[in-house]
Design a protein around this motif. Sequence first.
Motif, PDB file in Angstrom:
ATOM      1  N   GLU A  37       1.199 -12.887  -4.026  1.00 22.19           N
ATOM      2  CA  GLU A  37       0.996 -11.591  -4.662  1.00 22.19           C
ATOM      3  C   GLU A  37       1.787 -10.499  -3.960  1.00 22.19           C
ATOM      4  O   GLU A  37       2.208  -9.535  -4.573  1.00 22.19           O
ATOM      5  N   GLN A  38       1.975 -10.651  -2.643  1.00 17.56           N
ATOM      6  CA  GLN A  38       2.747  -9.675  -1.903  1.00 17.56           C
ATOM      7  C   GLN A  38       4.226  -9.783  -2.267  1.00 17.56           C
ATOM      8  O   GLN A  38       4.718 -10.867  -2.563  1.00 17.56           O
ATOM      9  N   LEU A  39       4.910  -8.682  -2.187  1.00 20.33           N
ATOM     10  CA  LEU A  39       6.327  -8.651  -2.521  1.00 20.33           C
ATOM     11  C   LEU A  39       7.226  -8.693  -1.290  1.00 20.33           C
ATOM     12  O   LEU A  39       8.442  -8.690  -1.417  1.00 20.33           O
ATOM     13  N   GLU A  40       6.626  -8.711  -0.103  1.00 22.04           N
ATOM     14  CA  GLU A  40       7.420  -8.673   1.118  1.00 22.04           C
ATOM     15  C   GLU A  40       8.337  -9.887   1.236  1.00 22.04           C
ATOM     16  O   GLU A  40       7.966 -11.008   0.890  1.00 22.04           O
ATOM     17  N   CYS A  41       9.507  -9.615   1.786  1.00 21.36           N
ATOM     18  CA  CYS A  41      10.444 -10.678   2.137  1.00 21.36           C
ATOM     19  C   CYS A  41      10.240 -11.001   3.613  1.00 21.36           C
ATOM     20  O   CYS A  41       9.866 -10.137   4.405  1.00 21.36           O
ATOM     21  N   ILE A  42      10.496 -12.227   3.964  1.00 25.26           N
ATOM     22  CA  ILE A  42      10.342 -12.679   5.347  1.00 25.26           C
ATOM     23  C   ILE A  42      11.569 -13.492   5.740  1.00 25.26           C
ATOM     24  O   ILE A  42      12.401 -13.828   4.899  1.00 25.26           O
ATOM     25  N   MET A  43      11.665 -13.831   7.016  1.00 28.00           N
ATOM     26  CA  MET A  43      12.777 -14.683   7.440  1.00 28.00           C
ATOM     27  C   MET A  43      12.466 -16.131   7.071  1.00 28.00           C
ATOM     28  O   MET A  43      11.290 -16.528   7.038  1.00 28.00           O
ATOM     29  N   PRO A  44      13.487 -16.926   6.768  1.00 25.02           N
ATOM     30  CA  PRO A  44      13.250 -18.351   6.510  1.00 25.02           C
ATOM     31  C   PRO A  44      12.647 -19.007   7.745  1.00 25.02           C
ATOM     32  O   PRO A  44      12.931 -18.605   8.872  1.00 25.02           O
ATOM     33  N   GLY A  45      11.845 -20.016   7.548  1.00 23.08           N
ATOM     34  CA  GLY A  45      11.221 -20.728   8.658  1.00 23.08           C
ATOM     35  C   GLY A  45       9.790 -21.063   8.310  1.00 23.08           C
ATOM     36  O   GLY A  45       9.369 -20.918   7.169  1.00 23.08           O
ATOM     37  N   GLY A  46       9.046 -21.486   9.302  1.00 22.11           N
ATOM     38  CA  GLY A  46       7.675 -21.835   9.002  1.00 22.11           C
ATOM     39  C   GLY A  46       6.876 -22.260  10.206  1.00 22.11           C
ATOM     40  O   GLY A  46       7.306 -22.135  11.347  1.00 22.11           O
ATOM     41  N   ARG A  47       5.696 -22.807   9.911  1.00 24.14           N
ATOM     42  CA  ARG A  47       4.740 -23.189  10.950  1.00 24.14           C
ATOM     43  C   ARG A  47       5.208 -24.407  11.735  1.00 24.14           C
ATOM     44  O   ARG A  47       5.704 -25.376  11.173  1.00 24.14           O
ATOM     45  N   MET A  48       4.944 -24.310  13.029  1.00 25.76           N
ATOM     46  CA  MET A  48       5.205 -25.458  13.906  1.00 25.76           C
ATOM     47  C   MET A  48       4.108 -26.493  13.701  1.00 25.76           C
ATOM     48  O   MET A  48       2.941 -26.141  13.528  1.00 25.76           O
ATOM     49  N   GLU A  49       4.489 -27.739  13.724  1.00 24.95           N
ATOM     50  CA  GLU A  49       3.521 -28.823  13.649  1.00 24.95           C
ATOM     51  C   GLU A  49       3.198 -29.294  15.055  1.00 24.95           C
ATOM     52  O   GLU A  49       4.013 -29.159  15.978  1.00 24.95           O
ATOM     53  N   LEU A  50       2.016 -29.849  15.228  1.00 24.57           N
ATOM     54  CA  LEU A  50       1.567 -30.336  16.526  1.00 24.57           C
ATOM     55  C   LEU A  50       2.585 -31.330  17.085  1.00 24.57           C
ATOM     56  O   LEU A  50       2.997 -32.261  16.389  1.00 24.57           O
ATOM     57  N   GLY A  51       3.034 -31.104  18.321  1.00 26.34           N
ATOM     58  CA  GLY A  51       3.986 -31.990  18.980  1.00 26.34           C
ATOM     59  C   GLY A  51       5.445 -31.706  18.648  1.00 26.34           C
ATOM     60  O   GLY A  51       6.344 -32.326  19.201  1.00 26.34           O
ATOM     61  N   GLU A  52       5.685 -30.756  17.750  1.00 30.89           N
ATOM     62  CA  GLU A  52       7.039 -30.440  17.305  1.00 30.89           C
ATOM     63  C   GLU A  52       7.627 -29.330  18.183  1.00 30.89           C
ATOM     64  O   GLU A  52       6.963 -28.347  18.480  1.00 30.89           O
ATOM     65  N   SER A  53       8.886 -29.482  18.592  1.00 35.07           N
ATOM     66  CA  SER A  53       9.551 -28.427  19.356  1.00 35.07           C
ATOM     67  C   SER A  53       9.990 -27.316  18.407  1.00 35.07           C
ATOM     68  O   SER A  53      10.074 -27.507  17.184  1.00 35.07           O
ATOM     69  N   GLN A  54      10.299 -26.164  18.977  1.00 32.20           N
ATOM     70  CA  GLN A  54      10.791 -25.054  18.163  1.00 32.20           C
ATOM     71  C   GLN A  54      12.073 -25.462  17.429  1.00 32.20           C
ATOM     72  O   GLN A  54      12.234 -25.148  16.247  1.00 32.20           O
ATOM     73  N   LEU A  55      12.973 -26.145  18.101  1.00 33.37           N
ATOM     74  CA  LEU A  55      14.223 -26.579  17.474  1.00 33.37           C
ATOM     75  C   LEU A  55      13.960 -27.572  16.345  1.00 33.37           C
ATOM     76  O   LEU A  55      14.568 -27.482  15.276  1.00 33.37           O
TER      77      LEU A  55
END
Length: 145
Positions: A37-55
């Motif tokens: 419902e919000q119109l805000e734009c955000i940077m591409p990306g998403g939630r980290m999964e357990l055990g997953e590195s940032q890269l």
Amino acid sequence: MRPQDQTFDRNTNAMQKVGAVIIHDRKIMVVRKKNEEQLECIMPGGRMELGESQLECLTRELAEELNVRLLREEYIGTYKDIAVFEGVPLVIHAYLAIIEGDPMPANEIKEFLWIDSAFEQDGIRVGSIMARKVIPEMKRRDIID
């Protein structure tokens, strides 16, 4: 340890995300999600999964959301705020991302836009971390107009 190698932090109650700062022709990419419902734009990306590195998260999210391959990344910073869509504490690790391929919105991404630091004058709403931290930093580095 490099930020890229850090994994999901079990000791924080904040949502943990990794975001891509993609630049083209001195503009920065922002995305809009489907079914929000919000119109805000955000940077591409998403939630980290357990055990997953940032890269690993950054690489996975770029492939899932934009059908592109991450070639190189540079750590920009870690920012804290309240998530624009979920309304909960958020920690986002931002990376300048060099990609391969033509971006194509996929999964939960409705569209992407290329904006500069005058986005507000163009009537574009951007999430707080992007608006207050990332875009000013890219302007300071003279990477975007």
